[in-house]
Design a protein around this motif. Structure first.
Motif, mmCIF file in Angstrom:
data_model
loop_
_atom_site.group_PDB
_atom_site.id
_atom_site.type_symbol
_atom_site.label_atom_id
_atom_site.label_comp_id
_atom_site.label_asym_id
_atom_site.label_seq_id
_atom_site.Cartn_x
_atom_site.Cartn_y
_atom_site.Cartn_z
ATOM 1 N N ASP A 351 0.491 -1.217 0.307
ATOM 2 C CA ASP A 351 0.038 0.294 0.031
ATOM 3 C C ASP A 351 0.706 1.780 -0.458
ATOM 4 O OD1 ASP A 351 -2.015 2.058 0.422
ATOM 5 O OD2 ASP A 351 -2.483 1.019 2.088
ATOM 6 N N PRO A 352 1.400 1.487 -1.329
ATOM 7 C CA PRO A 352 2.218 2.600 -1.271
ATOM 8 C C PRO A 352 1.639 4.237 -0.574
ATOM 9 C CG PRO A 352 2.418 1.493 -2.888
ATOM 10 C CD PRO A 352 0.896 1.091 -2.476
ATOM 11 N N ASP A 395 9.551 -2.127 -8.075
ATOM 12 C CA ASP A 395 7.931 -1.954 -8.254
ATOM 13 C C ASP A 395 7.983 -0.858 -7.291
ATOM 14 O OD1 ASP A 395 6.167 -0.927 -10.277
ATOM 15 O OD2 ASP A 395 5.547 -2.821 -8.748
ATOM 16 N N TYR A 396 8.830 -1.794 -6.585
ATOM 17 C CA TYR A 396 7.727 -1.758 -5.293
ATOM 18 C C TYR A 396 8.459 -0.672 -3.976
ATOM 19 C CZ TYR A 396 6.567 -2.271 0.591
ATOM 20 O OH TYR A 396 6.823 -2.399 2.199
ATOM 21 N N LYS A 398 10.028 1.907 -5.693
ATOM 22 C CA LYS A 398 9.780 3.584 -6.981
ATOM 23 C C LYS A 398 8.157 3.943 -6.474
ATOM 24 C CE LYS A 398 8.428 4.467 -11.697
ATOM 25 N NZ LYS A 398 7.630 4.426 -11.782
ATOM 26 N N LYS A 399 7.240 3.169 -6.522
ATOM 27 C CA LYS A 399 5.951 3.589 -5.849
ATOM 28 C C LYS A 399 5.862 3.794 -4.402
ATOM 29 C CE LYS A 399 2.604 0.939 -9.123
ATOM 30 N NZ LYS A 399 2.881 -0.647 -9.586
ATOM 31 N N HIS A 400 6.869 4.009 -3.591
ATOM 32 C CA HIS A 400 6.870 4.368 -2.573
ATOM 33 C C HIS A 400 7.220 5.631 -2.110
ATOM 34 C CE1 HIS A 400 4.750 0.638 -0.950
ATOM 35 N NE2 HIS A 400 4.650 0.697 0.337
ATOM 36 N N GLU A 402 7.452 7.311 -4.551
ATOM 37 C CA GLU A 402 6.604 8.132 -5.655
ATOM 38 C C GLU A 402 5.945 8.856 -3.954
ATOM 39 O OE1 GLU A 402 6.218 6.468 -9.625
ATOM 40 O OE2 GLU A 402 4.251 6.159 -8.079
ATOM 41 N N GLN A 403 5.765 7.724 -3.660
ATOM 42 C CA GLN A 403 4.462 8.469 -2.508
ATOM 43 C C GLN A 403 5.203 9.588 -1.521
ATOM 44 O OE1 GLN A 403 0.997 8.879 -2.194
ATOM 45 N NE2 GLN A 403 1.330 7.748 -4.432
#
Ligand code: P53
Length: 475
Positions: A351-352, A395-396, A398-400, A402-403
């Motif tokens: 859950d980013p 991917d994990y 990167k998304k975190h 970003e947030q």
């Protein structure tokens, strides 16, 4: 959008999960040394001392103790600005209750910190990360005993003095709140060295042990600031938002109470006092925690400089049909799968946005700088020749990130740094596995303890290297 020039991109580990050398240089037995390997869904066994023939994965771990120079070189190549690890308390005080420290243990961390500083990597140090001397459990019953406050503050003072010119960022107790959120054998033991005997009230002992740790932490903050006023001494919580399963207000009440219960330590360490609801709970339950007026003064005077926290997952809860009025009864929480999220192989919800929620929640509530000192994906990795294509991990992360960038740039959160967990593959704390991998650096060793211990750079290594090079501006 930009992270500050001084933003601390790093990586995180803990001594017992990667050093090995469990008896090297006079080290004493720690609580991590009496925990066997479990498996996914199979808890680790806590044995009565070290029993020959059992598999204790932390004894050798990934042998960083002997390979630290080569590993630090890899961290430098990765471009880390900081490296979060812990000091193994039992290297410094093998039994925990000695008057004089073990010089060989102190010398090891001098060598390690010098090696890091040589590459301009700042050490970020946790004082107690699930690895207290086992003797303190056997002889004193762990943190249920107030004497532990003296042993811990003595240890803190010794290492603060010794490394005052090498370390600026400290944390006192790793994920101090696991024991309230989990209250299982594992978290009581790893947080506090607590072993509950038949007829004892686990919850009461957990709160007492926690109180002793909080007093010890507040004293350590004061001692540290006297030794070096520039020290930044933080707390460390395991975090993650708790969402209500439905618009039913009962579910919101349940979610809120769980957040309060997960985070009450933050009220004490950041505001210097117990939250009202918890004091009320102690009174209703008739729990004598032993909080003295002197303790209250210590807590007030020893609030932390920043909030360090781990973030892996969020949770969804539903009030039980017979939910008690205080919404507190353990075991009644009904966890619900979040239909909007995917899960890791170990069932942790990914859950980013929950990271941004968490950053906002802590920032608004305590108005202190924040430091994400753990975040990452535990996954199986497959060797392809000598490469590991871990796009799922990239991917994990990167998304975190970003947030995290949104929290900084859109929400004005004051964030000191980001140290993804298990920057190099290591022993899982929860399961004792090696094959639950978090690293950007692969270590050739499996759950059975077999392998050459050779290190390999994963795809995520090159990705993170590039990200740090561009200070997070090129995801
Ligand atoms: P592992 C949950 C369960 C166990 C340990 O965990 C945890 C958490 C997260 O809240 O804590 C931290 O290895 C801990 C580390 C640990 C890491 O999470 O069970 O601070 O020591 O290794 C990951 O997959």
């Amino acid at each position: 959008m930009a992270f500050s020039k001084n933003f601390l991109w790093g990586g995180a580990v803990a001594a017992h999960q990667f050093e090995g050398g469990w008896q090297a240089g006079g080290k004493g037995v720690s609580i991590a040394d009496v925990m066997t390997a479990g498996a996914n869904g199979v808890p680790r066994e806590i044995t009565d001392g070290v029993i020959p023939g059992k598999n204790y994965p932390n004894h050798e771990a990934i042998d960083f103790y002997d390979r630290y120079k080569d590993d630090v070189k890899l961290f430098a190549e990765l471009g880390l600005k900081c490296f979060r690890t812990s000091i193994a308390w039992s290297r410094i005080f093998p039994q925990g209750d000695e008057a004089l420290p073990n010089e060989a243990g102190l010398a090891f961390y001098d060598k390690l910190f010098d090696e890091l500083l040589k590459y301009h990597i700042q050490p970020v140090i946790t004082l107690s990360h699930f690895e207290m001397p086992y003797h303190l459990v056997k002889a004193y019953g762990g943190w249920r005993n107030r004497k532990l406050i003296d042993f811990f503050t003595h240890y803190a003072e010794v290492v603060f003095k010794r490394y005052k010119d090498k370390v600026t960022y400290w944390m006192t107790f790793n994920e101090i709140n696991n024991q309230t959120s989990g209250m299982n054998d594992w978290s009581l033991f790893t947080n506090s060295g607590l072993q509950i005997q038949p007829g004892e009230n686990a919850e009461l002992l957990m709160y007492r042990a926690s109180h002793h740790e909080l007093v010890a932490s507040a004293l350590a903050v004061q001692i540290g600031h006297r030794i070096n006023p520039n020290f930044m001494i933080g707390s460390m919580f395991s975090t993650g938002p708790v969402y209500p399963a439905s618009p039913d207000p009962k579910d919101t009440m349940k979610a809120q109470r769980l957040m309060q219960a997960n985070c009450w330590y933050a009220d004490v360490q950041c505001k210097g006092k117990y939250p009202a609801w918890l004091k009320h709970y102690f009174a209703v339950k008739n729990y004598d925690i032993g909080i003295t007026l002197a303790d209250e003064d210590i807590l007030k005077a020893g609030t932390v400089d920043y909030i360090g926290f781990s973030y892996y997952a969020s949770h969804v809860v539903k009030a039980a049909a017979d939910e008690p009025a205080d919404y507190m009864t353990p075991g009644r929480d009904i966890e619900v799968k979040n239909p909007t999220l995917s899960r890791s192989d170990w069932g942790w919800e990914i859950d980013p946005i929950g990271l941004r929620v968490t950053l906002n929640w802590f920032s608004q509530r305590f108005d202190l700088p924040l430091f994400i000192v753990e975040n990452g994906l535990g996954a199986f990795d497959r060797l392809d020749g000598d490469r590991i294509h871990d796009g799922y991990r990239i991917d994990y992360l990167k998304k975190h990130i970003e947030q995290m960038a949104l929290a900084v740039n859109e929400d004005g959160v004051d964030l000191l740094g980001y140290t993804p967990w298990g920057i190099i593959d290591l022993v899982s704390a929860g399961t004792g596995q090696m094959d639950k991998r978090y690293g950007l650096i692969y270590v050739d060793k499996n759950d059975a303890g077999k392998g050459s211990l050779k290190r390999l750079k994963k795809d995520s290594f090159y990705w993170y290297q590039n990200l740090i090079r561009h200070n997070g501006n090129q995801l």
